[in-house]
Design a protein around this motif. Structure first.
Motif, PDB file in Angstrom:
ATOM      1  N   ARG A 185       0.836  -1.185   0.000  1.00  0.00           N
ATOM      2  CA  ARG A 185       0.000   0.000   0.000  1.00  0.00           C
ATOM      3  C   ARG A 185       0.883   1.253   0.000  1.00  0.00           C
ATOM      4  NH1 ARG A 185      -5.367  -0.818   3.738  1.00  0.00           N
ATOM      5  NH2 ARG A 185      -6.025  -2.805   2.873  1.00  0.00           N
ATOM      6  N   ALA A 186       0.332   2.327  -0.456  1.00  0.00           N
ATOM      7  CA  ALA A 186       1.068   3.590  -0.506  1.00  0.00           C
ATOM      8  C   ALA A 186       1.171   4.182   0.886  1.00  0.00           C
ATOM      9  CB  ALA A 186       0.362   4.555  -1.445  1.00  0.00           C
ATOM     10  N   PRO A 187       2.171   5.054   1.122  1.00  0.00           N
ATOM     11  CA  PRO A 187       2.336   5.683   2.441  1.00  0.00           C
ATOM     12  C   PRO A 187       1.086   6.426   2.898  1.00  0.00           C
ATOM     13  CG  PRO A 187       4.259   6.066   1.069  1.00  0.00           C
ATOM     14  CD  PRO A 187       3.241   5.434   0.188  1.00  0.00           C
ATOM     15  N   GLU A 188       0.340   7.005   1.949  1.00  0.00           N
ATOM     16  CA  GLU A 188      -0.861   7.759   2.327  1.00  0.00           C
ATOM     17  C   GLU A 188      -2.059   6.842   2.603  1.00  0.00           C
ATOM     18  OE1 GLU A 188      -0.564   7.679  -2.194  1.00  0.00           O
ATOM     19  OE2 GLU A 188       0.776   8.027  -0.473  1.00  0.00           O
ATOM     20  N   ASP A 189      -1.914   5.551   2.372  1.00  0.00           N
ATOM     21  CA  ASP A 189      -3.007   4.603   2.615  1.00  0.00           C
ATOM     22  C   ASP A 189      -2.460   3.389   3.360  1.00  0.00           C
ATOM     23  OD1 ASP A 189      -5.499   3.428   2.570  1.00  0.00           O
ATOM     24  OD2 ASP A 189      -5.211   2.536   0.588  1.00  0.00           O
ATOM     25  N   PRO A 190      -2.001   3.585   4.606  1.00  0.00           N
ATOM     26  CA  PRO A 190      -1.345   2.496   5.341  1.00  0.00           C
ATOM     27  C   PRO A 190      -2.342   1.426   5.786  1.00  0.00           C
ATOM     28  CG  PRO A 190      -1.653   4.368   6.779  1.00  0.00           C
ATOM     29  CD  PRO A 190      -2.078   4.818   5.410  1.00  0.00           C
ATOM     30  N   ARG A 238       8.331  -0.020   7.415  1.00  0.00           N
ATOM     31  CA  ARG A 238       8.679   0.811   6.260  1.00  0.00           C
ATOM     32  C   ARG A 238       9.988   0.373   5.634  1.00  0.00           C
ATOM     33  NH1 ARG A 238       6.090   5.138   9.074  1.00  0.00           N
ATOM     34  NH2 ARG A 238       8.000   5.646  10.226  1.00  0.00           N
ATOM     35  N   PHE A 243       3.764  -0.392   4.554  1.00  0.00           N
ATOM     36  CA  PHE A 243       3.294   0.799   5.248  1.00  0.00           C
ATOM     37  C   PHE A 243       2.121   0.422   6.159  1.00  0.00           C
ATOM     38  CE2 PHE A 243       5.204   2.158   1.265  1.00  0.00           C
ATOM     39  CZ  PHE A 243       6.136   3.088   1.728  1.00  0.00           C
ATOM     40  N   GLU A 245      -0.035   1.434  10.002  1.00  0.00           N
ATOM     41  CA  GLU A 245      -0.287   2.390  11.076  1.00  0.00           C
ATOM     42  C   GLU A 245      -0.771   1.604  12.287  1.00  0.00           C
ATOM     43  OE1 GLU A 245      -3.332   5.992  12.220  1.00  0.00           O
ATOM     44  OE2 GLU A 245      -2.677   5.799  10.135  1.00  0.00           O
TER      45      GLU A 245
END
Length: 537
Positions: A185-190, A238, A243, A245
């Motif tokens: 997944r992208a960093p903005e969509d962990p 990371r 990615f 949270e």
């Protein structure tokens, strides 16, 4: 004339044993004294059944019952529970080491839905799971584990220092998530993640806390003590291109409470009783000393009328526990005898050791087991609670005898009478454990009920917490979710605990119809971590 002959025979036996010891390098005086003071110290090849007449076995078992169960019979258990409740109140107000408020102020509604990544980090295993919560109204199960991978934390992994351990964790998380296409997944969509962490942590938010020394042989905290645990794990992931949270961190007792609260709305306590013991309790916020909340944002306090508290139950009981001479002997050789007084009398790690100490005394003083201590039982913590559990589980004394003999061989084969005596002794020790656990649960339940009434009486008329507090007071059946090898598997333990709790509730004179129920929480660490995350969502 007969006593003289008997005395001469005993003296001849002592001299023969002394001569054999002399040939093994001891002085005559050393050998005679060693044998005279401790006949079981001779080697296995010299051992013969020795029936001591210092006291009878029935007398010993009668005394054991009196020492172990006398203090918790009748009013004794009520008085002990009241003393524990007093200690709990003191701990809630001022002790920084126990009664620790979490950031979990919201219990699940049971309607949370979604798929969540959950971790369970224990002393010997890392488990990574994808959990689906479907809600109580869903057809079939309200929750299920879609995928679960377990990774053994062996001695080599424990020796990984600092970030190396968390890199190992990140690799395992990636290994599991990659199976379902969850990685990348992208960093903005962990990927959101919840974790049950079975080690000390100074929690500073729902998602983080300052890492403390982990103990149990782990070197992972080296160079990282005081750093944010959530940040450490997220950064390790990371570095592996994953990615995540980490949004919720809970301890094992809180996870047990939350996992069952998702299914049973009346759940207010979570009990862990296996190798160790602990209870999580859902209590009014004002019950806890203000300093214990640290520097939490006002937004948290504005929303929180109640909070899940990690009691660290094992730390209580000093000065009020019903100690026997066998408990005192255990403490004499303990590295930290004052650290967890209550745990020493109830948990699976110590029940077997108390029994071993008492059994060795019985062998030497009554002649049970032929008067010969099995060699393995001369070592501390060699009689584990699992062995006692297996022996008590068998109605067939011969089968139980074979189990004991296979684990603790002796020059003198145990008899069915010997095993029956061991079962009686272990049952007294297990029953005492159950009574103390029951008294702890009841004391916390009674404290909660009193605290709810106090809170309701002090809330201003316009407070948004009035309805919630009144609902807590109106709960007729309070549920305690439980998990752990002792309460789940030790024969009769659960039923005995429940009987003690029922008696205490009955004796309390509270409203008729009130009760405390015990319900097993399966896979509680994994499901509890997912539920904690879902509550935030």
């Amino acid at each position: 004339m007969r006593p003289l002959i008997s005395a001469m025979t005993s003296l001849r036996e002592v001299l023969v044993a002394a001569l054999k010891s002399l040939l093994r390098g001891k002085s005559v005086l050393q050998a005679i004294l060693a044998f005279w003071v401790n006949p079981s110290s001779i080697t296995a090849q010299d051992a013969k059944p020795k029936r001591c007449t210092a006291r009878s076995l029935p007398d010993f078992l009668k005394e054991a019952e009196s020492l172990l169960l006398g203090p918790v019979d009748g009013d004794g258990l009520k008085e002990f529970s009241a003393k524990l409740k007093h200690q709990f109140r003191i701990g809630l107000r001022s002790n920084p080491a126990c009664m620790l408020p979490s950031y979990n102020h919201q219990l699940p509604s049971g309607h949370e839905r979604g798929e969540f990544l959950a971790l369970d980090v224990g002393g010997s295993t890392l488990r990574v799971a994808l959990v689906e919560l479907r809600g109580q109204g869903a057809k079939g199960q309200a929750s299920r584990i879609i995928r679960l991978d377990s990774f053994k934390i062996d001695s080599e992994v424990k020796r990984l220092r600092g970030t190396a351990f968390f890199d190992w964790m990140a690799e395992r998380i990636l290994e599991t998530t990659s199976k379902g296409g969850k990685q990348g997944r992208a960093p903005e969509d962990p990927l959101l993640m919840g974790m049950a962490w079975s080690f000390p942590i100074d929690q500073t938010s729902s998602k983080g806390g300052k890492l403390s020394g982990m103990g149990k042989g782990f070197l992972a905290a080296e160079g990282l003590v005081g750093d944010d645990l959530g940040g450490i794990i997220e950064e390790a992931c990371r570095r592996k291109g994953l990615f995540v949270e980490l949004s919720a961190i809970v301890n094992d007792s809180s996870a047990t409470l939350l996992s069952e609260a998702y299914l049973t709305r009346s759940t207010r306590f979570g009990l862990i009783l296996g190798t160790g013991v602990n209870i999580a309790a859902h209590l009014p916020v004002p019950t806890i000393g203000q300093a214990k909340y640290g520097e939490r944002p006002e937004a948290w306090h504005a929303k929180a009328s109640h909070v899940i508290v990690n009691t660290e139950l094992g730390m209580f009981g000093k000065g009020v526990l019903p100690l026997t001479r066998w408990d005192h002997l255990l403490l004499e050789s303990h590295a930290r005898p004052d650290f967890q007084p209550l745990e020493h009398l109830v948990s699976g790690y110590y029940v077997g050791e108390v029994c071993r100490i008492a059994l060795v005394e019985a062998i030497k003083s009554t002649g049970v087991f032929g008067g010969v201590v099995p060699p393995s039982l001369t070592s501390t913590y060699s009689l584990d609670t699992e062995t006692l559990s297996l022996i008590e589980a068998h109605d067939d004394l011969d089968a139980a005898r074979k189990i004991f003999a296979s684990r603790h061989p002796s020059p003198v084969e145990p008899t069915s009478t010997d095993i029956a005596a061991l079962r009686t002794l272990s049952s007294h020790i297990a029953r005492r454990s159950a009574s103390i656990v029951a008294a702890s649960i009841f004391a916390l339940w009674e404290l909660k009920m009193e605290a709810e009434a106090d809170l309701l009486n002090t809330l201003p008329a316009e407070s948004p917490f009035i309805a919630e507090t009144q609902a807590e007071i109106n709960i007729a059946q309070t549920t305690v979710a439980y998990n752990g090898s002792v309460i789940e598997h030790y024969p009769g333990y659960l039923a005995i605990t429940k009987k003690y709790i029922d008696d205490l509730v009955s004796w309390s004179g509270r409203n008729k119809g009130e009760s405390i129920e015990l319900i097993a929480a399966r896979e509680s660490s994994i499901l509890g971590a997912a539920v904690a995350l879902a509550c935030l969502e």
